[in-house]
Each structure stands twice: as structure tokens, then as C-alpha cells.
Design a protein around this motif. Structure first.
Motif, PDB file in Angstrom:
ATOM      1  N   ASP A   1     -28.434  -3.496   2.996  1.00 52.42           N
ATOM      2  CA  ASP A   1     -27.404  -2.919   2.120  1.00 52.42           C
ATOM      3  C   ASP A   1     -28.036  -1.997   1.072  1.00 52.42           C
ATOM      4  O   ASP A   1     -27.526  -0.915   0.790  1.00 52.42           O
ATOM      5  CB  ASP A   1     -26.596  -4.014   1.422  1.00 52.42           C
ATOM      6  CG  ASP A   1     -25.689  -4.775   2.384  1.00 52.42           C
ATOM      7  OD1 ASP A   1     -25.454  -4.282   3.508  1.00 52.42           O
ATOM      8  OD2 ASP A   1     -25.226  -5.872   2.001  1.00 52.42           O
ATOM      9  N   ASN A   2     -29.151  -2.427   0.507  1.00 50.37           N
ATOM     10  CA  ASN A   2     -29.844  -1.625  -0.504  1.00 50.37           C
ATOM     11  C   ASN A   2     -30.370  -0.321   0.103  1.00 50.37           C
ATOM     12  O   ASN A   2     -30.249   0.746  -0.507  1.00 50.37           O
ATOM     13  CB  ASN A   2     -30.989  -2.431  -1.126  1.00 50.37           C
ATOM     14  CG  ASN A   2     -31.622  -1.719  -2.295  1.00 50.37           C
ATOM     15  OD1 ASN A   2     -30.936  -1.159  -3.140  1.00 50.37           O
ATOM     16  ND2 ASN A   2     -32.939  -1.743  -2.341  1.00 50.37           N
TER      17      ASN A   2
ATOM     18  N   SER B   1     -27.508   2.072   0.544  1.00 48.74           N
ATOM     19  CA  SER B   1     -27.098   2.621  -0.747  1.00 48.74           C
ATOM     20  C   SER B   1     -28.078   3.683  -1.232  1.00 48.74           C
ATOM     21  O   SER B   1     -27.674   4.770  -1.669  1.00 48.74           O
ATOM     22  CB  SER B   1     -26.987   1.487  -1.768  1.00 48.74           C
ATOM     23  OG  SER B   1     -26.706   1.987  -3.037  1.00 48.74           O
TER      24      SER B   1
END
Length: 163
Positions: free
Chosen positions: A143-144, A147
Motif C-alpha cells: 500500500d505504501n 501511494s
């Protein structure tokens, strides 16, 4: 295609895919069956397990690929602070492990503690090695990355790839 080129290509693109697997109460994980024969052929089941110097995961290499990496790291300038850090983390934590008859490897407790590995792990093929992650840490990491990548411009090397 020559036998040498075929073997090189096989070794270069050996491990692919993301696998969710369980760790048993003795600290062992079972290597997925699709990789078993490749590991036996590449290194007779002999592998090296170490910590990733930048991420909260472990690295698992066939012995021959690890030895190439270790040689490259050993050739770096020894007084450089980044080299010292890399050697102490990557080489210093390296542990030999051997796949048993039912395709399991034992992850030593110190390495399990480093990667916060408990019940479910992600085994992610990275070509010539695997990364081993705590499942929750893996999900946060992906997820990071998603992003962060949305905030940066795509490098030309990647944008020129045809997928």
C-alpha cells in the motif's frame, strides 16, 4: 538455444509469484511445490537466509546466487559507512539453511523476530531470490509503495517497457 544460455535464463528468472503460507510451531515454512524442483536443481536444496538491509523482511537465496552477491558486497570499500552497514546487516545475519524432504526450511528465531514473522507469511519470488514477509507488514508495504509511486514521475526505463 545453447545449454549454458538456457541454464542462465532458468536461473535468472527462477522464482516468481506471491504465496501466502503458514509457519509451523517450530519456525518452518514449506516452499511451494512449484519451486521445489528448481531449488533442488539450482542448489541441491542449500540456501542462505538473511535480513533485508532496508526492509522488514527476510531474503532467501540459492547458495550459488548468494555467493555471487556476497562476493560483490565483499569487494566494496571496507571503510565506507554504507558498506559497513550493508555487510553487518546482510552478511552478518546470513544463515545457511537446507530444504528438508518435504520442502520446508527452518527460519531461526532471531530472523523471525527481525521480520516479525508469526503465523502467516508472504513468500514473494523476486527472480533469483525470495522475500519473506509478515503478511500484515507486506500488505502495508505494498500500500505504501502504491501511494509513493503516485507522487513521483515514472522513470523513462519503466515507461518504455511494453507490458
Amino acid at each position: 538455444m545453447s545449454l549454458i544460455l538456457t541454464k542462465y535464463i532458468k536461473n535468472l528468472f527462477m522464482f516468481r509469484g506471491v504465496h501466502t503460507i503458514s509457519i509451523d510451531n517450530k519456525g518452518r515454512i514449506k516452499i511451494p511445490s512449484r519451486h521445489h524442483e528448481l531449488i533442488i536443481n539450482a542448489c541441491d536444496g542449500r540456501m542462505i537466509l538473511s535480513i533485508h538491509p532496508e526492509d522488514d523482511c527476510l531474503l532467501l537465496y540459492p547458495l550459488a546466487d548468494w555467493q555471487k552477491l556476497e562476493f560483490k558486497v565483499g569487494a566494496l570499500p571496507s571503510l565506507n559507512i554504507h558498506t559497513k552497514r550493508l555487510k553487518r546487516k546482510l552478511i552478518g545475519h546470513a544463515t545457511e539453511c537446507e530444504m528438508d524432504k518435504v520442502s520446508r526450511i527452518l527460519i531461526p528465531i532471531k530472523l523471525r523476530e527481525y521480520a516479525k514473522i508469526d503465523k502467516k507469511v508472504i513468500l514473494s519470488g523476486q527472480g533469483n531470490n525470495f522475500e519473506i514477509w509478515n503478511e500484515a507488514t507486506w500488505n502495508k508495504h505494498i500500500d505504501n509503495l502504491d501511494s509513493l509511486s503516485k507522487r513521483e514521475e515514472l522513470p523513462p526505463e519503466i515507461s518504455q517497457l511494453s507490458l
